[in-house]
Scaffold this motif. Structure first.
Motif, PDB file in Angstrom:
ATOM      1  N   ALA A   1       2.651   5.830  -6.964  1.00  0.00           N
ATOM      2  CA  ALA A   1       1.285   6.099  -6.528  1.00  0.00           C
ATOM      3  C   ALA A   1       0.271   5.443  -7.434  1.00  0.00           C
ATOM      4  O   ALA A   1       0.530   5.128  -8.569  1.00  0.00           O
ATOM      5  N   ASP A   2      -0.904   5.274  -6.876  1.00  0.00           N
ATOM      6  CA  ASP A   2      -2.074   4.841  -7.607  1.00  0.00           C
ATOM      7  C   ASP A   2      -3.063   5.977  -7.417  1.00  0.00           C
ATOM      8  O   ASP A   2      -3.135   6.548  -6.346  1.00  0.00           O
ATOM      9  N   THR A   3      -3.796   6.355  -8.429  1.00  0.00           N
ATOM     10  CA  THR A   3      -4.694   7.477  -8.251  1.00  0.00           C
ATOM     11  C   THR A   3      -6.016   7.027  -7.687  1.00  0.00           C
ATOM     12  O   THR A   3      -6.366   5.873  -7.717  1.00  0.00           O
TER      13      THR A   3
ATOM     14  N   GLN B   1       3.621  -1.495 -11.823  1.00  0.00           N
ATOM     15  CA  GLN B   1       3.165  -2.265 -10.669  1.00  0.00           C
ATOM     16  C   GLN B   1       2.388  -3.460 -11.196  1.00  0.00           C
ATOM     17  O   GLN B   1       1.963  -3.477 -12.348  1.00  0.00           O
ATOM     18  N   SER B   2       2.170  -4.465 -10.341  1.00  0.00           N
ATOM     19  CA  SER B   2       1.379  -5.617 -10.770  1.00  0.00           C
ATOM     20  C   SER B   2       0.593  -6.196  -9.605  1.00  0.00           C
ATOM     21  O   SER B   2       0.911  -5.946  -8.442  1.00  0.00           O
TER      22      SER B   2
ATOM     23  N   ASP C   1       5.596  -2.868  -3.956  1.00  0.00           N
ATOM     24  CA  ASP C   1       6.687  -2.937  -2.996  1.00  0.00           C
ATOM     25  C   ASP C   1       6.657  -1.815  -1.966  1.00  0.00           C
ATOM     26  O   ASP C   1       7.653  -1.518  -1.340  1.00  0.00           O
ATOM     27  N   GLY C   2       5.530  -1.197  -1.770  1.00  0.00           N
ATOM     28  CA  GLY C   2       5.398  -0.168  -0.742  1.00  0.00           C
ATOM     29  C   GLY C   2       4.736   1.078  -1.286  1.00  0.00           C
ATOM     30  O   GLY C   2       4.284   1.132  -2.423  1.00  0.00           O
TER      31      GLY C   2
ATOM     32  N   PHE D   1      -3.266   1.311  -2.134  1.00  0.00           N
ATOM     33  CA  PHE D   1      -4.374   1.226  -3.077  1.00  0.00           C
ATOM     34  C   PHE D   1      -4.649  -0.215  -3.492  1.00  0.00           C
ATOM     35  O   PHE D   1      -5.801  -0.620  -3.624  1.00  0.00           O
ATOM     36  N   GLN D   2      -3.594  -1.000  -3.717  1.00  0.00           N
ATOM     37  CA  GLN D   2      -3.798  -2.407  -4.074  1.00  0.00           C
ATOM     38  C   GLN D   2      -4.487  -3.162  -2.949  1.00  0.00           C
ATOM     39  O   GLN D   2      -5.358  -4.005  -3.204  1.00  0.00           O
ATOM     40  N   THR D   3      -4.125  -2.881  -1.718  1.00  0.00           N
ATOM     41  CA  THR D   3      -4.751  -3.546  -0.568  1.00  0.00           C
ATOM     42  C   THR D   3      -6.236  -3.195  -0.489  1.00  0.00           C
ATOM     43  O   THR D   3      -7.073  -4.073  -0.263  1.00  0.00           O
ATOM     44  N   LYS D   4      -6.577  -1.931  -0.703  1.00  0.00           N
ATOM     45  CA  LYS D   4      -7.989  -1.518  -0.712  1.00  0.00           C
ATOM     46  C   LYS D   4      -8.739  -2.206  -1.850  1.00  0.00           C
ATOM     47  O   LYS D   4      -9.852  -2.691  -1.670  1.00  0.00           O
ATOM     48  N   PHE D   5      -8.125  -2.233  -3.018  1.00  0.00           N
ATOM     49  CA  PHE D   5      -8.734  -2.880  -4.182  1.00  0.00           C
ATOM     50  C   PHE D   5      -8.990  -4.356  -3.881  1.00  0.00           C
ATOM     51  O   PHE D   5     -10.084  -4.867  -4.127  1.00  0.00           O
TER      52      PHE D   5
END
Length: 155
Positions: A34-36, A76-77, A100-101, A107-111
């Motif tokens: 997760a990403d917070t 994550q990267s 990887d999912g 969160f990475q996509t939103k960022f």
């Protein structure tokens, strides 16, 4: 108006379920990988942090670096590509999610979708991103990649 005991119990259970679901979807610790942060649209907390040791001139060009960060689910990267002017102004930026999912990928996509609005036109010397589009951990990887690019581009 009186409700039967069964109806009261059902309504109380439904209300409790909604509250728990809302709390689980909000900011704070997420489950594995997760990403917070919370999904609050395009909120952003990009702050400026000027350090005296940063050079004032750079070699203009396009740079790419990968930055890593820790989540409850592991490392994550993200890949960061940016175009830099000689005075340090960022003229273009692209963040490519490497998760990887799971939640980290979301969160990475939103960022990635909100970062250009926050940093294009800003000096790389003044850049210290803390949160973009509800994603707070991804910024750690982004800032690590920016540090690598600053070192590489220093004239």
């Amino acid at each position: 108006m009186t409700l039967s005991r069964t109806k009261k119990l059902v309504m109380t259970s439904a209300a409790a379920s909604v509250l728990m679901l809302t709390a689980a979807c909000g900011g704070g610790s997420e489950s594995d990988s997760a990403d917070t942060g919370s999904d609050t649209g395009s909120s952003s907390d990009a702050t400026e942090d000027t350090a005296a040791s940063d050079p004032t001139t750079y070699t203009a060009g396009e740079y790419t670096a990968e930055g890593s960060y820790q989540t409850p689910g592991g490392t994550q990267s993200v890949e960061v590509e940016l175009t830099l002017e000689a005075d340090g102004t960022i003229t273009a930026v692209t963040v490519t999610p490497q998760a990887d999912g799971g939640n980290s990928e979301q969160f990475q996509t939103k960022f990635a979708g909100g970062i250009a609005d926050e940093v294009v036109g800003t000096s790389i010397n003044d850049l210290d991103v803390s949160k973009v589009s509800g994603s707070s951990l991804t910024s750690g990887g982004f800032n690590a990649a920016i540090d690598e690019i600053k070192d590489e581009a220093a004239a």
